[in-house]
Design a protein around this motif. Structure first.
Motif, short mmCIF file in Angstrom:
data_model
loop_
_atom_site.label_atom_id
_atom_site.label_comp_id
_atom_site.label_asym_id
_atom_site.label_seq_id
_atom_site.Cartn_x
_atom_site.Cartn_y
_atom_site.Cartn_z
N SER A 214 17.33 -8.21 -6.65
CA SER A 214 17.91 -8.03 -8.34
C SER A 214 19.43 -7.49 -7.45
O SER A 214 20.83 -7.88 -6.40
CB SER A 214 17.16 -6.13 -7.73
OG SER A 214 17.80 -5.62 -6.96
N VAL A 215 20.27 -7.15 -8.83
CA VAL A 215 21.74 -6.87 -8.14
C VAL A 215 21.94 -5.14 -8.23
O VAL A 215 21.49 -4.87 -9.66
CB VAL A 215 22.38 -8.23 -9.36
CG1 VAL A 215 22.05 -7.70 -10.59
CG2 VAL A 215 24.13 -7.03 -9.08
N THR A 216 22.63 -5.23 -7.51
CA THR A 216 23.42 -3.42 -7.87
C THR A 216 24.63 -3.15 -8.22
O THR A 216 25.27 -3.44 -7.46
CB THR A 216 22.29 -2.28 -6.96
OG1 THR A 216 20.82 -2.37 -6.18
CG2 THR A 216 22.54 -0.91 -6.43
N TYR A 217 24.86 -2.48 -8.89
CA TYR A 217 26.11 -2.27 -9.56
C TYR A 217 26.58 -0.36 -9.25
O TYR A 217 25.52 0.26 -10.13
CB TYR A 217 26.62 -3.40 -9.78
CG TYR A 217 25.92 -2.93 -11.31
CD1 TYR A 217 26.89 -2.25 -12.58
CD2 TYR A 217 24.91 -3.55 -12.35
CE1 TYR A 217 26.35 -2.22 -13.32
CE2 TYR A 217 24.23 -3.45 -13.05
CZ TYR A 217 24.82 -3.20 -14.17
OH TYR A 217 23.96 -2.60 -15.20
N ASP A 218 28.39 -0.78 -9.87
CA ASP A 218 28.20 1.16 -10.33
C ASP A 218 29.37 0.48 -11.48
O ASP A 218 29.66 -0.47 -11.96
CB ASP A 218 29.37 1.45 -9.46
CG ASP A 218 28.51 2.08 -7.93
OD1 ASP A 218 27.90 1.56 -8.07
OD2 ASP A 218 29.06 2.84 -7.06
N LEU A 219 28.88 1.74 -12.44
CA LEU A 219 29.41 0.73 -14.06
C LEU A 219 30.62 2.35 -14.15
O LEU A 219 30.02 3.50 -14.11
CB LEU A 219 28.17 1.13 -14.33
CG LEU A 219 28.74 1.03 -16.19
CD1 LEU A 219 29.50 -0.06 -16.69
CD2 LEU A 219 27.66 1.29 -17.14
N ALA A 220 31.44 1.60 -14.75
CA ALA A 220 32.34 2.95 -15.62
C ALA A 220 32.90 2.31 -17.19
O ALA A 220 32.56 1.19 -17.12
CB ALA A 220 34.16 2.97 -15.18
N VAL A 221 32.38 3.36 -17.80
CA VAL A 221 32.83 2.68 -19.54
C VAL A 221 34.07 3.93 -20.12
O VAL A 221 33.72 5.17 -20.09
CB VAL A 221 31.18 3.26 -19.96
CG1 VAL A 221 31.49 2.28 -21.17
CG2 VAL A 221 30.32 2.49 -19.15
#
Length: 298
Positions: A214-221
């Motif tokens: 998997s790829v784990t990431y943080d998101l801001a929108v």
């Protein structure tokens, strides 16, 4: 003398009045027929609960398509993929008209009932609340904006490769002879911060952690818009004792999930948990807006 009325004129006056009344009655009758035929219409030309009706339609969410709503399906060539309009992430084009058997309709009940009393050539608008639309059990999932997990390796068709870099993510791919599809491997470094505008929404992805699964990431929108219901009002989605503000949906990068709600939204930016659901059930439990053109009737 001027005050005298000739006898013959006296004799003709009742006859003149009689013909005047007959003429007036004939005029009123003709006007009545005109109103009935041309204004009120002949009932035989109106859609009834026994008619078979062929229609073109455009279905949208967040409002009627020509008032800024996002189209999820249309049967009209001139509307299909037209830069003038907005489209949902799961938009489809249906290249044939729809036939509605009013005696046994297989469409949404409010879609069918909106046609009654109308004639060929009429355009009908109907806003359908979520409870009367595709009201199905939906499996929502709340997700935090940090530590989002997406599959690292995806099997996709060749046609899907073109859209993989829209979030600015980097990857390589190989063809899998066994499946006839492509295996995608993301290559983002954990120090990368990627900001991209996609369909009006600004995505900022960072803190990538990639392993074999998997790829784990943080998101801001940001630039997110609150959704509106059939009455033009903002609304919430209640799930697991928490209320989420309904928002105009967007894909969660690297997944087949679509974001439909946010715990908090201020000035277009969201915080807290987001609420997602599978793309396959995207328009389920949502208010729908249809513009319908009656093409023929029998």
């Amino acid at each position: 003398m001027a005050d005298e009325i000739p006898a013959k004129q006296k004799q003709r006056e009742p006859i003149t009045m009689f013909f005047g009344i007959v003429l007036l009655a004939a005029c009123l009758l003709a006007i009545g027929i005109f109103i009935s035929d041309h204004v009120l219409g002949d009932d035989e030309d109106k859609v009834t609960n026994t008619s078979k009706v062929t229609v073109d339609y455009t279905g949208a969410i967040y409002g009627y398509y020509d008032e800024g709503g996002a189209i999820f399906q249309t049967t009209i060539d001139s509307i299909d993929d037209n830069e003038k309009y907005r489209y949902t992430p799961t938009y489809t084009f249906n290249d044939s008209t729809l036939t509605v058997d009013m005696a046994n309709p297989t469409v949404l009940s409010m879609f069918a009932s909106a046609l009654e009393g109308h004639s060929v050539g009429d355009t009908v608008r109907v806003a359908i609340p979520a409870s009367e639309a595709y009201d199905k059990p939906v499996v929502y999932e709340p997700i935090a904006l940090s530590g989002i997990q997406a599959p690292h390796t995806n099997n996709v068709l060749k046609s899907s490769l073109d859209g993989l870099d829209k979030y600015g993510w980097t990857y390589n791919y190989v063809f899998d002879d066994n499946t006839g599809m492509y295996i995608i491997n993301y290559t983002m470094g954990n120090d990368m911060v990627i900001e991209k505008d996609v369909d009006g929404v600004t995505y900022r992805t960072s803190n990538f952690d990639i392993d074999s699964d998997s790829v784990t990431y943080d998101l801001a929108v940001s630039n997110v818009v609150k959704a509106k219901d059939e009455n033009g009002n903002e609304y919430t989605i209640d799930y697991e004792s928490k209320s989420y503000t309904a928002i105009e949906s967007f894909y969660l990068p690297g997944t087949d999930f679509i974001v439909v709600g946010a715990e908090n939204i201020e000035n277009g930016s969201i915080s807290g948990d987001i609420l997602v659901k599978a793309a396959s059930g995207f328009i389920d439990n949502m208010p729908l807006f249809f513009v319908i053109k009656i093409v023929s009737m029998e």
